[in-house]
Design a protein around this motif. Structure first.
Motif, PDB file in Angstrom:
ATOM      1  N   GLU A  91       0.847  -1.130   0.078  1.00 39.72           N
ATOM      2  CA  GLU A  91      -0.019   0.072   0.038  1.00 39.72           C
ATOM      3  C   GLU A  91       0.774   1.411   0.201  1.00 39.72           C
ATOM      4  OE1 GLU A  91      -2.177  -0.391   3.495  1.00 39.72           O
ATOM      5  OE2 GLU A  91      -0.729   0.603   4.919  1.00 39.72           O
ATOM      6  N   CYS A  93       0.244   5.301   1.336  1.00 43.19           N
ATOM      7  CA  CYS A  93      -0.555   6.224   1.905  1.00 43.19           C
ATOM      8  C   CYS A  93      -0.205   7.743   2.064  1.00 43.19           C
ATOM      9  CB  CYS A  93      -0.552   5.817   3.472  1.00 43.19           C
ATOM     10  SG  CYS A  93      -1.199   4.008   3.865  1.00 43.19           S
ATOM     11  N   CYS A 113      -2.932   4.815 -10.068  1.00 44.74           N
ATOM     12  CA  CYS A 113      -3.618   3.135  -9.950  1.00 44.74           C
ATOM     13  C   CYS A 113      -3.215   2.550 -11.343  1.00 44.74           C
ATOM     14  CB  CYS A 113      -5.012   3.365  -9.612  1.00 44.74           C
ATOM     15  SG  CYS A 113      -5.285   4.093  -8.039  1.00 44.74           S
ATOM     16  N   GLN A 120      -2.474  -0.917  -2.978  1.00 47.19           N
ATOM     17  CA  GLN A 120      -3.345  -0.423  -2.355  1.00 47.19           C
ATOM     18  C   GLN A 120      -3.222   1.087  -2.121  1.00 47.19           C
ATOM     19  OE1 GLN A 120      -6.917  -1.607  -1.490  1.00 47.19           O
ATOM     20  NE2 GLN A 120      -6.978   0.826  -1.619  1.00 47.19           N
ATOM     21  N   ARG A 122      -4.086   4.740  -0.376  1.00 46.21           N
ATOM     22  CA  ARG A 122      -4.872   5.402   0.556  1.00 46.21           C
ATOM     23  C   ARG A 122      -4.595   6.742   0.828  1.00 46.21           C
ATOM     24  NH1 ARG A 122      -6.980   0.873   3.202  1.00 46.21           N
ATOM     25  NH2 ARG A 122      -5.886  -1.208   3.027  1.00 46.21           N
ATOM     26  N   THR A 124      -5.830  10.292   2.769  1.00 44.67           N
ATOM     27  CA  THR A 124      -6.626  10.921   3.881  1.00 44.67           C
ATOM     28  C   THR A 124      -6.444  12.494   3.560  1.00 44.67           C
ATOM     29  OG1 THR A 124      -6.053   8.990   5.298  1.00 44.67           O
ATOM     30  CG2 THR A 124      -7.187  10.871   6.266  1.00 44.67           C
ATOM     31  N   VAL A 140       2.072   7.790   7.050  1.00 44.71           N
ATOM     32  CA  VAL A 140       1.738   8.029   5.595  1.00 44.71           C
ATOM     33  C   VAL A 140       3.202   7.967   5.245  1.00 44.71           C
ATOM     34  CG1 VAL A 140      -0.343   9.176   5.798  1.00 44.71           C
ATOM     35  CG2 VAL A 140       1.702  10.453   5.784  1.00 44.71           C
TER      36      VAL A 140
END
Length: 309
Positions: A91, A93, A113, A120, A122, A124, A140
């Motif tokens: 992932e 972040c 992507c 993944q 993510r 925020t 992150v």
């Protein structure tokens, strides 16, 4: 205690032979013997009964499952590190300020992507100070924030300038200040203001600017979403100082008005400079060794430099 000692011990335990263990480890038989002796010396007990068929002692039998576990953990750890170096990151972040998440980041997210469908992503939306805190805590990988040199100038950080944007005044279309083409600072001080909450760089920027102007700031309400700002300001006399990127959704709203700020009037400030905020991307040097993070940084830089007006 060294890994090669543990590997030698495990190999002898598995094969029952120093000679076979040496072949398995790719070393000489004397090297295996020295490694086992060193391990026994450190532990203070013999680990093997020497003979035609080497067998475990009581201490060796106790040690064996722990050695298997240690070597398995080490193998798993090195495989994860190798995967990380190869870009097989589970992932990525990102923490970013609201306006960036809403308007400037989506094209970057789509491209990333497509490049890394197995990662993944993510994202925020947080205030600048909080974004930098979660970056510092390792929660992150990158933060896109309003620059605060007190927080971004850590030795391990890599800071990329992205853009500067002017601060403007958001008000109701019926507000008395809407009659101004450019709003003077003394006029701003006459009306109650909606602010971002503590921990947001915009709050600090506005407070510092009012202080430098020698004006009283009538902060009556703190919010943390742009929808809430628009909803409150539509109602009447409250106003807010917000960056241009946060006002994109207000441009075509007939119930709202946006006006530019007059140049600052403080003696120690350049009268040719209007109030702006600087937006930067921050990560750490070690993270840029990981291909997905390095490529995300490149995508952000390329997209923002070419698309931010």
């Amino acid at each position: 205690m060294r890994l090669e000692q543990l590997q030698a011990f495990l190999s002898v335990a598995q094969t029952g032979s120093f000679q076979q263990a040496a072949k398995k480890c790719g070393v000489t038989q004397s090297t295996v013997s020295r490694q086992i002796q060193g391990l026994e010396s450190e532990l203070g007990l013999p680990l093997l009964h020497r003979g035609a068929q080497s067998k475990l002692t009581l201490a060796g039998d106790q040690l064996l499952p722990h050695v298997r576990k240690i070597l398995t953990e080490w193998q798993d750890a090195t495989q994860e590190i190798n995967d990380l170096r190869a870009g097989k990151q589970p992932e990525l972040c990102v923490a970013a300020i609201h306006s960036v998440c809403a308007h400037y980041l989506p094209p970057v997210l789509q491209k990333f992507c497509q490049l890394y469908p197995e990662v993944q992503l993510r994202v925020t939306s947080l205030g600048s100070d909080r974004s930098l805190k979660v970056l510092q805590d390792g929660l992150v990988d990158l933060a896109i924030v309003m620059n605060n040199p007190l927080l971004t100038s850590r030795s391990e950080n890599v800071v990329d300038w992205l853009y500067n944007e002017p601060i403007q005044v958001l008000m109701s279309s019926e507000h008395p200040l809407a009659s101004h083409g450019v709003v003077p600072w003394p006029e701003l001080a006459k009306f109650p203001q909606v602010m971002f909450k503590d921990g947001y760089g915009m709050q600090r920027l506005v407070q510092d600017q009012f202080k430098s102007q020698g004006l009283d700031l009538k902060a009556v309400l703190e919010l943390n979403t742009l929808d809430a700002f628009r909803g409150v300001i539509r109602q009447g006399e409250m106003i807010s100082l917000l960056p241009r990127g946060a006002l994109v959704d207000s441009l075509n709203d007939p119930s709202l008005a946006i006006r530019d700020l007059a140049a600052p009037e403080a003696k120690d400030m350049d009268p040719q400079l209007n109030l702006t905020r600087e937006v930067v991307m921050v990560t750490t040097q070690d993270r840029l060794l990981i291909p997905p993070i390095a490529n995300f940084r490149r995508l952000v830089h390329d997209s923002f430099i070419s698309n931010i007006p």
